[in-house]
Design a protein around this motif. Structure first.
Motif, PDB file in Angstrom:
ATOM      1  N   ASN A  92       0.844  -1.190   0.000  1.00  0.00           N
ATOM      2  CA  ASN A  92       0.000   0.000   0.000  1.00  0.00           C
ATOM      3  C   ASN A  92       0.884   1.246   0.000  1.00  0.00           C
ATOM      4  OD1 ASN A  92      -1.806   2.172   0.865  1.00  0.00           O
ATOM      5  ND2 ASN A  92      -3.235   0.551   1.460  1.00  0.00           N
ATOM      6  N   ARG A  93       0.617   2.173  -0.913  1.00  0.00           N
ATOM      7  CA  ARG A  93       1.427   3.385  -1.018  1.00  0.00           C
ATOM      8  C   ARG A  93       1.247   4.322   0.179  1.00  0.00           C
ATOM      9  NH1 ARG A  93       3.112   4.886  -6.483  1.00  0.00           N
ATOM     10  NH2 ARG A  93       2.660   3.184  -7.930  1.00  0.00           N
ATOM     11  N   TYR A 109      -0.545  13.162  -3.486  1.00  0.00           N
ATOM     12  CA  TYR A 109      -1.153  11.851  -3.304  1.00  0.00           C
ATOM     13  C   TYR A 109      -2.291  11.573  -4.282  1.00  0.00           C
ATOM     14  CZ  TYR A 109       1.395  11.707   1.124  1.00  0.00           C
ATOM     15  OH  TYR A 109       2.379  11.707   2.081  1.00  0.00           O
ATOM     16  N   TYR A 112      -2.450   8.497  -6.551  1.00  0.00           N
ATOM     17  CA  TYR A 112      -2.637   7.193  -5.924  1.00  0.00           C
ATOM     18  C   TYR A 112      -4.086   6.702  -6.000  1.00  0.00           C
ATOM     19  CZ  TYR A 112       1.937   7.863  -3.627  1.00  0.00           C
ATOM     20  OH  TYR A 112       3.268   8.063  -3.349  1.00  0.00           O
ATOM     21  N   SER A 120      -5.200   1.763  -7.579  1.00  0.00           N
ATOM     22  CA  SER A 120      -3.975   2.465  -7.945  1.00  0.00           C
ATOM     23  C   SER A 120      -3.115   2.818  -6.733  1.00  0.00           C
ATOM     24  CB  SER A 120      -4.319   3.742  -8.723  1.00  0.00           C
ATOM     25  OG  SER A 120      -5.290   4.507  -8.033  1.00  0.00           O
ATOM     26  N   TRP A 121      -3.639   2.697  -5.518  1.00  0.00           N
ATOM     27  CA  TRP A 121      -2.832   3.028  -4.326  1.00  0.00           C
ATOM     28  C   TRP A 121      -2.048   1.845  -3.783  1.00  0.00           C
ATOM     29  CZ3 TRP A 121      -8.223   3.364  -4.264  1.00  0.00           C
ATOM     30  CH2 TRP A 121      -8.869   2.283  -3.646  1.00  0.00           C
TER      31      TRP A 121
END
Length: 220
Positions: A92-93, A109, A112, A120-121
């Motif tokens: 997880n980003r 952010y 994301y 996409s995150w």
């Protein structure tokens, strides 16, 4: 009786006073309540064994919260804990951050969250299901090698990988609202197999009475 059952056990509550999305970060241990939950899981599986369940194999994610959740069950059932990286938490980003909703106000952010269907995150849902199912099949077969027909394995993992694996097993879209996951702390999602075919999905909550006092961050 099914050929084999794989139980996906989510870890217990983590000590996390800063409410960090801890993801794969090391040294996030169970809280006191989390240890109570782990004991409940052990009691649940002990009762299952006493009722005739042939539980032969215990596996855990490498993360400390999963290992600590597995320990009471290991002791109660006399099973060694096998560690498998494939059932680890999703990447997880936002890992290591708190107050995620506030972070989304920051332009750095925004990239994301452009595609929540992937997402996409972090690690794509399909990739999570693929690694989880590879591990599930391997450990299902190992349980049968150890115990024969009807053998059962326990895999201690994390909310999101368990939840998307269940949705895939039930033929549902992998994208979902994180607030509506049916995968509480130390819940047990059981996959019943007949040969290679998945024939049933079951769900239980051994710690249901402890959940009201738990600090639970979706996705953690």
């Amino acid at each position: 009786m099914s050929t084999a059952t794989v139980h996906l056990l989510r870890h217990g509550e983590v000590y996390n006073p800063d409410r960090v999305l801890y993801g794969r970060l090391p040294e996030f241990h169970l809280s006191d309540l989390g240890h109570q939950m782990a004991d409940r899981a052990a009691e649940y599986f002990t009762a299952q064994r006493n009722a005739g369940a042939n539980i032969t194999h215990l596996v855990s994610s490498p993360l400390v919260r999963a290992q600590e959740t597995a320990e009471p069950t290991s002791k109660a059932l006399g099973l060694e804990i096998v560690t498998d990286d494939r059932i680890i938490e999703a990447a997880n980003r936002f890992e290591g951050l708190s107050q995620i909703k506030n972070r989304l106000k920051e332009p750095k952010y925004w990239s994301y969250v452009v595609n929540p269907f992937r997402p996409s995150w972090g690690e794509p849902y399909r990739d999570q299901v693929a690694r989880m199912m590879t591990a599930i099949v391997e450990h299902r077969d190992r349980a049968v090698e150890l115990g024969g027909r009807g053998a059962e394995a326990i895999l201690v993992s994390h909310q999101l990988p368990i939840w998307v694996t269940r949705r895939s097993a039930e033929g549902k879209a992998l994208w979902h609202d994180p607030r509506k996951r049916e995968c509480t702390l130390t819940s047990v999602t059981s996959l019943d197999f007949e040969g290679e075919s998945l024939v049933a999905v079951r769900y239980a909550e051994p710690s249901v009475d402890l959940l009201a006092n738990a600090a639970n961050i979706p996705g953690a």
